[in-house]
Scaffold this motif. Sequence first.
Motif, short mmCIF file in Angstrom:
data_model
loop_
_atom_site.label_atom_id
_atom_site.label_comp_id
_atom_site.label_asym_id
_atom_site.label_seq_id
_atom_site.Cartn_x
_atom_site.Cartn_y
_atom_site.Cartn_z
N GLY A 122 -108.25 -23.25 5.72
CA GLY A 122 -107.32 -22.15 5.58
C GLY A 122 -106.59 -21.92 6.89
O GLY A 122 -107.16 -22.16 7.97
N THR A 124 -103.06 -19.60 8.87
CA THR A 124 -101.85 -18.79 8.86
C THR A 124 -100.66 -19.71 9.11
O THR A 124 -100.65 -20.46 10.09
N GLU A 151 -104.46 -13.45 5.63
CA GLU A 151 -105.87 -13.77 5.38
C GLU A 151 -106.61 -12.50 4.94
O GLU A 151 -106.53 -11.45 5.56
N TYR A 182 -100.61 -16.89 4.47
CA TYR A 182 -101.90 -17.54 4.69
C TYR A 182 -102.13 -18.55 3.56
O TYR A 182 -102.14 -18.19 2.38
N GLU A 184 -104.61 -21.47 1.86
CA GLU A 184 -105.99 -21.96 1.81
C GLU A 184 -106.16 -22.90 0.63
O GLU A 184 -105.39 -22.88 -0.32
#
Length: 278
Positions: A122, A124, A151, A182, A184
Amino acid sequence: MFAGRKLLIVTKHSKETVMAPLLEQGLGVECVVASGFDTDLLGTFAGEIERQHDPLTTAREKCNRAMDMLGYDLAIASEGSFGPHPSIFFASADDELVLLADRKNGLEIKARELSVDTNFNGKTIKSISELKDFAAMAKFPTHALILKKAEGNLTDMVKGITDEALLTQTFSRFYSQYGSAYAETDMRAMHNPTRMAVIATAVRKLVEKALTLCPVCQTPGYGVTEIRTGLPCSLCGYPTKSVLSHIYQCAKCFHSDELYYPNSVKTEDPMYCDICNP
């Protein structure tokens, strides 16, 4: 003990695609998917619902709730955990637990596969180029992504993204409002072929264990319950942290055996000795 019985696969994420063929061929069962049972109630990877218990307890609860709801006496569930590898520095790991619950015979059989073969990550993201780099690392589009405003922010997140246009559009929308997004990896099994492969390995281990009978009472599931370290150093003889023996135990009659040198070596290289190589 299992042949000819119906086995309930407790999943809503298509795990039956890898589980059912292995279980039907290996155990002679007829697999049925637990349709209508929402496993997400016990925890989600994206964070909407936190898992309240350890993986074994959670897998057991999946099996028990689904059997209660659908009227079966044989069920299987898996539970995955992701994070840093416990012994390999800077490596992420996929830890898959598979549990077979047999109410008819009062038996549980479990198997585990710990693998570094995972895209779990994950980050940013502040630009399209960063997004493309992350997507490539995450094996997109064969492996889905999740985009969030930030996040831990679950409002308006988009899951299961496998389309490049949707990925860039969603990022652009978040970026225009918040200056970043974010990204992921989507770790749900149906969106993550790499995880599916690890689950399949765990199921193969479970089948092998289920076909191994206790030498005393002939109950299935006779397998390793403890790993003991202490393999002696070949130079000084001091016990190392390497595996010396495996303890096998029956879940029914509790008969146990100790198998020494399971890795077919009786001493360890001095480089792994805390005395010779402190």
